[in-house]
Design a protein around this motif. Structure first.
Motif, short mmCIF file in Angstrom:
data_model
loop_
_atom_site.label_atom_id
_atom_site.label_comp_id
_atom_site.label_asym_id
_atom_site.label_seq_id
_atom_site.Cartn_x
_atom_site.Cartn_y
_atom_site.Cartn_z
N ILE A 410 -7.22 1.01 2.93
CA ILE A 410 -6.37 1.11 1.33
C ILE A 410 -5.50 2.31 1.76
N PHE A 411 -4.26 1.90 1.66
CA PHE A 411 -3.20 2.82 2.11
C PHE A 411 -2.29 3.22 1.04
N TYR A 412 -2.62 2.65 -0.36
CA TYR A 412 -1.56 2.93 -1.19
C TYR A 412 -2.24 2.89 -2.61
N MET A 413 -1.72 3.87 -3.61
CA MET A 413 -2.36 4.05 -4.91
C MET A 413 -1.12 4.39 -5.87
N PHE A 414 -1.47 3.61 -7.02
CA PHE A 414 -0.55 3.92 -8.11
C PHE A 414 -1.33 4.23 -9.48
N ASP A 415 -1.09 5.31 -10.19
CA ASP A 415 -1.58 5.88 -11.20
C ASP A 415 -0.92 5.48 -12.55
#
Length: 464
Positions: A410-415
């Protein structure tokens, strides 16, 4: 002249009045006014105010300790142990009912073994906290008894109701202080939670595979999806579903439903429900609220299949790419027909896709579960083909990428709440097989359901 009045029988003190005669000069001409003196002597001695104040401080400290959260923790752990124990007993009973004279699967035993280990760990925690709280309680009992004994002693001095009045004054002062503080308090400004956080914390890690088994149709079906309804209809709380795509890896023809997880593990009784119209395309479908949501076959539309009435409604997903225009990919290849990826979390139903207007970058939209209209949408800067899959937790998008045949990251997140994006998460987890065609988070049990090269797998998520 000295006047002595003894009133000790009624009030417990002596009152002495003395009258001093005026001094006269030698000639007797001048006189000094007479003076009266009152000498109050307590028969029990002076009231010990210092002891009373010390007792008050000790009682305050005891109250603070009694209010500690640690005394509630054993109750919470006990409730959790009871819940897990009931689930374990139910699961064992189901295995016994389904036993047909052959050996249970290794997975069945492993699941029971894991749950028993978790119960033992919880019981150890409970025992430790109980020991610690018993020591604290013994100390507080001793303090309370000491306070009681000292108050009994002070009552001997309380002929004038000193302690009673002191308590009344304390209550009045406390009420006045609370009122004044309420008038002077400044409203606390709203504080935005840290990006990527849920009420139970931020995503920290993904467990080893909790369960893993080949789907019931065999290795010829590497594409599919499975899971558990996070918003089940009454009587379907433990129902699990499975959809596999045909040999073309493009569309499915039916949903296989199991009444319990043990039925799925042991290949027990099931029910197949066929799609009469609008077959699902790709492995991105999810079950939510007793309905199956998916990308309609060969169309830029979303479909909703009612599991009870078997009616289907559809709605266009505006400007969305489909038919392999914006799939998930690895460095070597792409996962076919993964343009529209449905997802569930604590906030409801979502769809992850891409559009030419956003240059092939990931678009996140929250759906109306009734008519499939878009409630809200966000454009991200993540190029969809650079991710191998994605899921949501608490309105936060997490995207994965292929690292090796054994590791996914898991390399990316968007809140969606704050609009914050990050590309540096580096949360790695172990795979059973190299490819991951489907993943979805279930907010009910906080598990990640994965379909990987014909295997159905589940993971637990850890939060901090």
């Amino acid at each position: 002249m000295v006047l002595l009045i003894n009133m000790g029988v009624k009030f417990g003190f002596f009152l002495t009045l003395s009258l001093a005669s005026a001094d006269r000069d030698a000639r007797g001409e001048a006189r000094v006014a007479k003076r009266c003196y009152c000498d109050l002597q307590m028969s029990d001695g002076p009231f010990p105010h210092m002891q009373l104040e010390q007792l008050y401080l000790i009682s305050q400290n005891c109250s603070l300790k009694l209010n500690k959260q640690q005394f509630n923790e054993p109750l919470e752990i006990t409730a959790y142990v009871e819940q897990k124990l009931n689930n374990l007993v139910q699961r064992i009973n189901e295995f016994e009912k389904e036993y047909d004279g052959e050996l249970y699967s290794i997975i069945s035993y492993r699941i029971i073994e894991i749950e028993i280990a978790e119960l033992n760990e919880l019981l150890n925690q409970l025992q430790e906290k109980c020991w610690r709280n018993n020591d604290e309680r013994t100390y507080l009992d001793t303090q309370a008894q000491n306070i009681t004994n000292k108050v009994d002693e002070l009552e001997k001095y309380d002929r004038l109701k000193v302690i009673q009045e002191h308590r009344k004054n304390t209550i009045l002062k406390r009420s006045l202080t609370s009122c004044q503080n309420a008038l002077l308090v400044t409203p606390t400004p709203y504080v935005t939670t840290q990006p990527g956080s849920c009420s139970f914390g931020r995503l920290k890690a993904v467990s080893y595979p909790r369960s893993s088994m080949l789907n019931h149709f065999g290795t010829s079906y590497p594409y599919g999806s499975w899971g558990k309804d996070p918003l089940p209809a009454p009587g379907k709380e433990d129902q699990h579903w499975l959809v596999v795509l045909t040999s073309s890896n493009r569309f499915g023809t039916k949903i296989r439903v199991y009444s319990s997880y043990s039925k799925l593990l042991t290949k027990g009784a099931f029910k197949d429900i066929s799609f009469q119209t609008y077959n699902p395309q790709g492995p991105g479908g999810v079950m939510y609220g007793d309905a199956y949501y998916y990308n309609c076959y060969n169309l830029d539309k979303l479909c909703r299949f009612d599991m009870t009435t078997q009616n289907v409604i559809s709605a266009t997903l505006p400007f969305a790419g489909f038919n392999d225009k914006f799939p998930y990919c690895t460095l070597a290849s792409c996962y076919v027909y993964t343009d529209m990826d449905l997802a569930t979390d604590e906030n409801g139903l979502w769809v992850l896709y891409s559009t030419t207007f956003n240059f092939g970058n990931l678009v996140v939209s929250r759906l109306n579960t009734t008519d499939l209209s878009l409630l809200e949408s966000w454009n991200t800067t993540l190029f969809k083909r650079s991710a191998s899959n994605a899921f949501l937790v608490c309105g936060v998008v997490y995207a994965t990428r292929y690292v090796s045949p054994e590791i996914e990251e898991i390399f990316y997140m968007f809140d969606t709440t704050s609009g914050v994006e990050r590309y540096d998460l580096k949360i790695q987890f172990r795979k059973v097989l190299p490819g991951i065609q489907y993943m979805n988070y279930n907010p009910q049990d906080k598990k990640l359901y994965v379909y990987s090269d014909a295997y159905v797998i589940s993971y637990s998520l850890t939060f901090e």
